[in-house]
Design a protein around this motif. Sequence first.
Motif, PDB file in Angstrom:
ATOM      1  N   ASN A  40      23.981  43.329  74.315  1.00 38.65           N
ATOM      2  CA  ASN A  40      22.965  42.576  73.592  1.00 38.65           C
ATOM      3  C   ASN A  40      23.406  41.116  73.528  1.00 38.65           C
ATOM      4  O   ASN A  40      24.518  40.770  73.927  1.00 38.65           O
ATOM      5  N   ARG A  41      22.564  40.272  73.010  1.00 40.47           N
ATOM      6  CA  ARG A  41      22.780  38.826  73.055  1.00 40.47           C
ATOM      7  C   ARG A  41      23.987  38.383  72.243  1.00 40.47           C
ATOM      8  O   ARG A  41      24.661  37.423  72.585  1.00 40.47           O
ATOM      9  N   LEU A  42      24.266  39.063  71.155  1.00 40.50           N
ATOM     10  CA  LEU A  42      25.353  38.672  70.266  1.00 40.50           C
ATOM     11  C   LEU A  42      26.644  39.424  70.547  1.00 40.50           C
ATOM     12  O   LEU A  42      27.607  39.293  69.795  1.00 40.50           O
ATOM     13  N   ALA A 228      25.529  27.083  70.444  1.00 42.28           N
ATOM     14  CA  ALA A 228      25.100  28.373  70.979  1.00 42.28           C
ATOM     15  C   ALA A 228      25.824  29.536  70.318  1.00 42.28           C
ATOM     16  O   ALA A 228      25.303  30.662  70.301  1.00 42.28           O
ATOM     17  N   GLN A 230      26.165  30.207  67.350  1.00 40.57           N
ATOM     18  CA  GLN A 230      25.445  30.712  66.187  1.00 40.57           C
ATOM     19  C   GLN A 230      24.329  31.692  66.567  1.00 40.57           C
ATOM     20  O   GLN A 230      23.881  32.466  65.723  1.00 40.57           O
ATOM     21  N   ARG A 231      23.901  31.647  67.808  1.00 36.82           N
ATOM     22  CA  ARG A 231      22.821  32.548  68.236  1.00 36.82           C
ATOM     23  C   ARG A 231      23.205  33.366  69.457  1.00 36.82           C
ATOM     24  O   ARG A 231      22.346  34.020  70.062  1.00 36.82           O
ATOM     25  N   GLY A 232      24.482  33.317  69.847  1.00 36.70           N
ATOM     26  CA  GLY A 232      24.957  34.086  70.992  1.00 36.70           C
ATOM     27  C   GLY A 232      25.240  33.202  72.192  1.00 36.70           C
ATOM     28  O   GLY A 232      24.307  32.611  72.750  1.00 36.70           O
TER      29      GLY A 232
END
Length: 266
Positions: A40-42, A228, A230-232
Amino acid sequence: MRFWRWVADHWVLVVGLVVLAYLFLPIVVVLLLSINKPTNRLSYDLSSQWTLEYWLHPFGAAGIGDALRVSVGIALVATLVATILGTLMAFALARHRFRGRATTNVLIFLPMATPEVVMGSSLLALFVTLRVPLGFWTVVVAHILFCVSFVVVTVKARLATLDPRLQEAAMDLYANEVQTFRKVTLPLVLPGIAAAAMLSLSLSFDDFIITNFNSGTTVTFPMYVWGAAQRGIPRQVNVIGTAVFVLAFVLVVIVQLRGRRKAEFV
């Protein structure tokens, strides 16, 4: 028993290998992340999906290409100016006696010893007081300020190792001052100047704290990575990081090989 006996006889080598492994471990992780597709993105864990997609599209993430171009541009301009100014200052400090020379030597070390938070906030106060708009050029000025010190120290150390008899011999053979500098002094000092330029380039490209204070709306690559996070962080960041490391490693290897060949030739 043979293994432990070998370790006891070569403990310096073993410690060196352990330290190198510790230093290169983060780089290996970055390389693996650049060819791994996250779940996933994170997620920053390694999954079972391996791909070269991010290497084929290194600027696929929004804004990463612009941030990289800004960082490279700032680093090149700051390195060029800092290398020229620092080399001239190093020659003046190493070759000439003048009033205030000792004080200048002390002041050269201040940007290197000053915490980046203090330097960044001081420069910000200066720019705001002078009503200078924050942006690309204020970052360049800030980077030149701390890069000059590293250039002076590096080139001055190279000058201290030069044998003055080489220049005296050139002038005894009827070479004037310009010819002596161009054909004897400069080639001998050039490795130190190149090393100082590479150091300045890496320091400027890598800087975040001073840049964050004085960038205004300009986004450099380190600032892009920080935002970036902070959001992945996109995988393309790992690709660029790995590419920069490989490029620096190749340059160092080439310089070392050329130096070894010259030594063998001599």
